[in-house]
Design an enzyme around this catalytic site. Sequence first.
Site, PDB file in Angstrom:
ATOM      1  N   GLU A  72     -64.377  -3.936 -85.532  1.00  0.00           N
ATOM      2  CA  GLU A  72     -63.312  -3.557 -84.589  1.00  0.00           C
ATOM      3  C   GLU A  72     -61.964  -4.100 -85.060  1.00  0.00           C
ATOM      4  OE1 GLU A  72     -62.743  -1.598 -82.180  1.00  0.00           O
ATOM      5  OE2 GLU A  72     -64.722  -0.992 -81.525  1.00  0.00           O
ATOM      6  N   GLU A  79     -55.757   1.173 -88.304  1.00  0.00           N
ATOM      7  CA  GLU A  79     -54.947   2.018 -87.419  1.00  0.00           C
ATOM      8  C   GLU A  79     -53.488   1.580 -87.414  1.00  0.00           C
ATOM      9  OE1 GLU A  79     -56.806   1.910 -83.599  1.00  0.00           O
ATOM     10  OE2 GLU A  79     -58.343   3.377 -84.163  1.00  0.00           O
TER      11      GLU A  79
END
Length: 123
Positions: A72, A79
């Site tokens: 994550e 991102e």
Amino acid sequence: MDSKDHRNELNRFFKSFVHAGRGIWETARTERNFQFHAAAACAVLICGFLVELSIIEWMIIFLLIGGMFSLELLNTAIEHTVDLITDKHHPLAKAAKDAAAGAVCVFAVISCIIGLLIFLPKL
């Protein structure tokens, strides 16, 4: 290496933990999926205590939780990096983000399967 150089190296080493902690905290504070995985990890830990997992089972659970959080964090880093490079919708930017999210998804599914293999026989 003299004493001052050693202190500077040690100081940089400890600062790296501060930076890592900031990254973890910021991700935990702002990313919904990270928060979901944190809640799921808490539920798994509670269930683990209730069914009295073996040491090997605990080791597997902690590896899965650590792997999930790590992926994550990497997904978030990818991102943010893509967003920093371009604010336009580009096929390569989309592919990078989708691949990172896909890695998280694969690990989450495998973690669930392994979790079921550990917990179901104990119910």
